[in-house]
Scaffold this motif. Structure first.
Motif, PDB file in Angstrom:
ATOM      1  N   ILE A  51       0.780  -1.112  -0.034  1.00  0.00           N
ATOM      2  CA  ILE A  51       0.107   0.059   0.019  1.00  0.00           C
ATOM      3  C   ILE A  51       1.056   1.321   0.073  1.00  0.00           C
ATOM      4  N   ASP A  52       0.430   2.180  -0.797  1.00  0.00           N
ATOM      5  CA  ASP A  52       1.154   3.447  -0.874  1.00  0.00           C
ATOM      6  C   ASP A  52       0.716   4.339   0.578  1.00  0.00           C
ATOM      7  N   ILE A  70      -5.539  -5.145   1.940  1.00  0.00           N
ATOM      8  CA  ILE A  70      -4.711  -4.034   2.895  1.00  0.00           C
ATOM      9  C   ILE A  70      -5.212  -2.961   2.972  1.00  0.00           C
ATOM     10  N   SER A  71      -5.012  -2.388   4.171  1.00  0.00           N
ATOM     11  CA  SER A  71      -5.528  -1.087   4.406  1.00  0.00           C
ATOM     12  C   SER A  71      -4.438  -0.643   5.559  1.00  0.00           C
ATOM     13  N   ASP A  73      -3.969   3.172   8.183  1.00  0.00           N
ATOM     14  CA  ASP A  73      -4.308   4.175   9.313  1.00  0.00           C
ATOM     15  C   ASP A  73      -3.380   5.213   9.431  1.00  0.00           C
ATOM     16  N   TYR A  74      -3.449   6.053   8.511  1.00  0.00           N
ATOM     17  CA  TYR A  74      -2.063   6.917   8.336  1.00  0.00           C
ATOM     18  C   TYR A  74      -1.979   7.922   9.819  1.00  0.00           C
ATOM     19  N   ALA A  75      -3.012   7.993  10.350  1.00  0.00           N
ATOM     20  CA  ALA A  75      -2.973   8.820  11.546  1.00  0.00           C
ATOM     21  C   ALA A  75      -2.301   8.061  12.888  1.00  0.00           C
ATOM     22  N   GLU A  76      -2.546   6.779  12.763  1.00  0.00           N
ATOM     23  CA  GLU A  76      -2.212   5.883  13.767  1.00  0.00           C
ATOM     24  C   GLU A  76      -1.065   5.113  13.457  1.00  0.00           C
ATOM     25  N   ASN A  77      -0.531   5.325  12.347  1.00  0.00           N
ATOM     26  CA  ASN A  77       0.753   4.404  11.910  1.00  0.00           C
ATOM     27  C   ASN A  77       0.574   2.736  11.982  1.00  0.00           C
ATOM     28  N   THR A  78      -0.609   2.586  11.372  1.00  0.00           N
ATOM     29  CA  THR A  78      -0.750   1.152  11.488  1.00  0.00           C
ATOM     30  C   THR A  78      -1.091   0.814   9.989  1.00  0.00           C
ATOM     31  N   MET A  79      -0.942  -0.708   9.619  1.00  0.00           N
ATOM     32  CA  MET A  79      -1.478  -1.199   8.577  1.00  0.00           C
ATOM     33  C   MET A  79      -2.012  -2.541   8.999  1.00  0.00           C
ATOM     34  N   ASP A  80      -3.138  -2.964   8.206  1.00  0.00           N
ATOM     35  CA  ASP A  80      -3.722  -4.320   8.611  1.00  0.00           C
ATOM     36  C   ASP A  80      -3.703  -5.321   7.149  1.00  0.00           C
ATOM     37  N   LEU A  81      -3.777  -6.111   7.335  1.00  0.00           N
ATOM     38  CA  LEU A  81      -4.079  -7.429   6.224  1.00  0.00           C
ATOM     39  C   LEU A  81      -5.401  -8.056   6.645  1.00  0.00           C
ATOM     40  N   ARG A  82      -6.389  -7.903   6.165  1.00  0.00           N
ATOM     41  CA  ARG A  82      -7.541  -8.657   6.380  1.00  0.00           C
ATOM     42  C   ARG A  82      -7.688  -9.839   5.300  1.00  0.00           C
ATOM     43  N   MET A  83      -7.501 -11.098   6.088  1.00  0.00           N
ATOM     44  CA  MET A  83      -7.498 -12.358   5.071  1.00  0.00           C
ATOM     45  C   MET A  83      -8.607 -13.137   5.095  1.00  0.00           C
TER      46      MET A  83
END
Length: 125
Positions: A51-52, A70-71, A73-83
């Motif tokens: 993700i960019d 993939i997603s 949260d720019y404000a929380e500095n987190t990245m998720d992967l929903r599988m």
């Protein structure tokens, strides 16, 4: 330098779902791209999704397309992967990665300069 910590791995039956998360710290404002890779025993590290960081554009590996999301949260500095619709062949250690320079090579592990420790995902039949 960016530090990455994954969470959310575990065991699930085939057809089930899991969500992985990656927390970035240190210098997250320097990130251009983040991605998920996985590595099964005896196999090379495989691109799952990327993700960019700023604009949210996404890319997926062939085996993830249509099942994984993939997603970030720019404000929380987190990245998720929903599988979803997990298969036995999705079993692997999943790694979070970040890149702090501009590059179009989203699927090449060597193009990322920060890595998490990995989290195990096990899918049973």
């Amino acid at each position: 330098q960016v530090q990455l910590v994954e969470s959310g791995g575990g065991s699930v039956r085939a057809g089930g779902s899991l969500r992985l998360s990656c927390q970035a710290s240190g210098r997250p404002f320097s990130i251009y791209n983040m991605g998920w890779f996985r590595q099964a025993p005896g196999k090379e590290r495989e691109f799952v999704a990327a993700i960019d960081w700023r604009f949210g554009n996404t890319d997926y590996g062939d085996r993830a397309e249509g099942r994984f999301t993939i997603s970030r949260d720019y404000a929380e500095n987190t990245m998720d992967l929903r599988m979803n619709s997990l298969k036995v062949e999705d079993t692997a250690v999943y790694y979070c990665a970040a890149r702090t320079y501009l590059s179009s090579e989203v699927g090449r592990p060597g193009s990322y300069d920060s890595w998490g420790q990995g989290t195990q995902v096990t899918v049973s039949s």
